[in-house]
Design an enzyme around this catalytic site. Structure first.
Site, PDB file in Angstrom:
ATOM      1  N   LYS A 259      80.817  48.553  54.683  1.00 15.44           N
ATOM      2  CA  LYS A 259      81.364  49.648  53.873  1.00 15.44           C
ATOM      3  C   LYS A 259      80.346  50.747  53.568  1.00 15.44           C
ATOM      4  O   LYS A 259      80.703  51.924  53.456  1.00 15.44           O
ATOM      5  CB  LYS A 259      81.930  49.093  52.564  1.00 15.44           C
ATOM      6  CG  LYS A 259      83.138  48.185  52.733  1.00 15.44           C
ATOM      7  CD  LYS A 259      84.343  48.921  53.270  1.00 15.44           C
ATOM      8  CE  LYS A 259      85.604  48.064  53.258  1.00 15.44           C
ATOM      9  NZ  LYS A 259      86.777  48.799  53.789  1.00 15.44           N
TER      10      LYS A 259
ATOM     11  N   GLU B  58      89.104  53.578  45.791  1.00 12.91           N
ATOM     12  CA  GLU B  58      89.892  52.366  45.597  1.00 12.91           C
ATOM     13  C   GLU B  58      89.118  51.212  46.214  1.00 12.91           C
ATOM     14  O   GLU B  58      88.259  51.414  47.081  1.00 12.91           O
ATOM     15  CB  GLU B  58      91.260  52.522  46.268  1.00 12.91           C
ATOM     16  CG  GLU B  58      91.308  52.156  47.754  1.00 12.91           C
ATOM     17  CD  GLU B  58      90.457  53.037  48.665  1.00 12.91           C
ATOM     18  OE1 GLU B  58      89.936  52.517  49.674  1.00 12.91           O
ATOM     19  OE2 GLU B  58      90.307  54.240  48.367  1.00 12.91           O
TER      20      GLU B  58
ATOM     21  N   SER C 264      81.790  41.467  59.600  1.00 16.32           N
ATOM     22  CA  SER C 264      81.850  42.682  58.788  1.00 16.32           C
ATOM     23  C   SER C 264      81.199  42.564  57.419  1.00 16.32           C
ATOM     24  O   SER C 264      80.836  43.563  56.817  1.00 16.32           O
ATOM     25  CB  SER C 264      83.309  43.121  58.612  1.00 16.32           C
ATOM     26  OG  SER C 264      84.069  42.094  57.999  1.00 16.32           O
TER      27      SER C 264
END
Length: 411
Positions: free
Chosen positions: A91, A113, A380
């Site tokens: 991220k 969000e 990830s």
């Protein structure tokens, strides 16, 4: 195999994408697209982002063979270690890019969000780095599941809004963030965490996350002497998967996106948006989403907060539509088993999101082996955030998920 460059100037990925938002947001989206296209061509912006990714995030992340997993499955498996990024997931690649852009645009307030909390943590981290105010919307259900990440966001100076409407998960957090942006568009920059939302967000997030695939392509050629035959990554909205897929789009490599089947596609408690969805409009774009017979958005369910989303990014919808990628699903139980198995095989505790990709490779091992596959999995994120949740689930049930490779094949 489609290699068409998308999106077009209208933000369309074939029939998908676009801008389905209130008219009051169109000027903000136009301003954002102009700023982003200028930044993408600006050598100073590109150099500053590259330096941040290298010196602050720790890129490039490693790619290596998973020896014990490969031996157990009789399949050559490589892991791209996005879990080793600062903040523990992919991220941060996107949030640094967007917050740097926000600073260049003169925005003073950041909103976002989050589902699993990793995007919220990464946004709060980037905002703190640039000295900007951050406010994060998170569904109340996810606040409970990811309490450690909530504390991390607050520790970084962000304000966390627990959203109590609807299913109290990522969809509802996104709704509230969009409402905030409509009201405060002049000074506020909305950092969307996945390849979803109105144009230019799907394109912009994909581009920022493509650093994963750019690195992985170079690393595979160096480590393995060849490209992978399959790239496997989990898909919620789909940023980590699109980030690794996109730089390989012209290569003869199979893309496997792994969605969450929750308790199973036939239980009504799942989140496999492509596997069980129809085209529809959600959060500003046209894509595949879970909906009932009246076109109302159907609640999603997954043990993994980051995959607990009823839609998928429009470029993933396009890849499915054209056949460029195949999308498969994994149940909660299969993901839990893979969570344990990777830890035992490789000494790596994966995020529950990433465990879905691991589980699919375990499940498809016989067919992959028959194809002499060379599989690259995008890991990830790391599973620190999920350990308490898994421990609580297994304590409540009285037993842990089975850790031996499951039966079946779905390659």
């Amino acid at each position: 195999m489609s290699t068409t460059e998308v999106p077009n100037r209208q933000g369309r990925f074939g029939p998908f994408g676009g801008q389905y938002v209130p008219e009051t947001l169109i000027p903000a989206l136009d301003e954002l697209e102009l700023a982003y296209r200028a930044a993408r061509k600006d050598p100073h912006f590109r150099r500053e982002l590259h330096e941040l990714l290298h010196e602050y995030v720790g890129r490039p992340t490693p790619l290596r063979l998973a020896p014990r997993m490969s031996e157990a499955l009789k399949v050559e498996v490589f892991l791209k270690r996005e879990d080793l990024n600062h903040t523990g997931a992919h991220k941060i690649n996107n949030t640094l890019g967007q917050v740097l852009l926000a600073q260049k645009m003169g925005k003073t307030r950041i909103i976002a969000e989050t589902g699993a909390g990793q995007h919220g943590v990464a946004t709060a981290t980037a905002a703190a780095l640039f000295g900007l105010k951050a406010e994060i919307y998170m569904g109340l259900e996810d606040v409970g599941r990811q309490s450690l990440n909530v504390y991390r966001m607050k520790l970084l100076g962000a304000r966390v809004h627990a959203v109590e409407s609807g299913t109290r998960t990522l969809k509802d957090a996104t709704n509230e963030a969009i409402r905030d942006w409509v009201t405060n568009v002049r000074d506020t920059f909305y950092v969307i965490g996945s390849v979803v939302g109105p144009h230019p967000y799907p394109m912009m997030v994909r581009d920022f996350q493509s650093v994963i695939g750019i690195e992985a392509r170079r690393q595979m050629l160096k480590v393995a002497g060849a490209l992978p035959s399959h790239i496997v990554a989990c898909v919620g909205g789909g940023s980590n998967s699109m980030g690794i897929f996109y730089p390989f789009r012209r290569d003869p490599v199979r893309f496997i996106g792994v969605e969450a089947a929750g308790e199973g596609l036939h239980t009504g408690r799942h989140a496999a948006s492509i596997q069980a969805a129809e085209p529809g409009i959600l959060h500003g774009s046209l894509s595949y989403l879970l909906q009932d017979d009246d076109g109302q958005v159907h609640p999603a369910h997954s043990i993994s907060a980051g995959l607990d989303y009823p839609g998928v990014g429009p470029e993933h919808a396009y890849y499915h539509h054209t056949g460029r990628a195949q999308y498969r699903s994994i149940t909660d139980q299969e993901a839990l088993s893979a969570f344990h198995q990777l830890a035992e095989w490789e000494g790596i505790i994966p995020a529950l999101e990433s465990a879905h990709a691991i589980a699919w490779v375990i499940k498809a091992r016989e067919e992959l082996g028959a194809q002499n596959a060379r599989v690259l999995i995008n890991l990830s994120g790391r599973g620190d955030k999920d350990v308490d949740q898994v421990f609580a689930l297994e304590t409540k049930s009285g037993h842990r998920a089975t850790s031996h490779p499951g039966e079946g094949s779905d390659a």
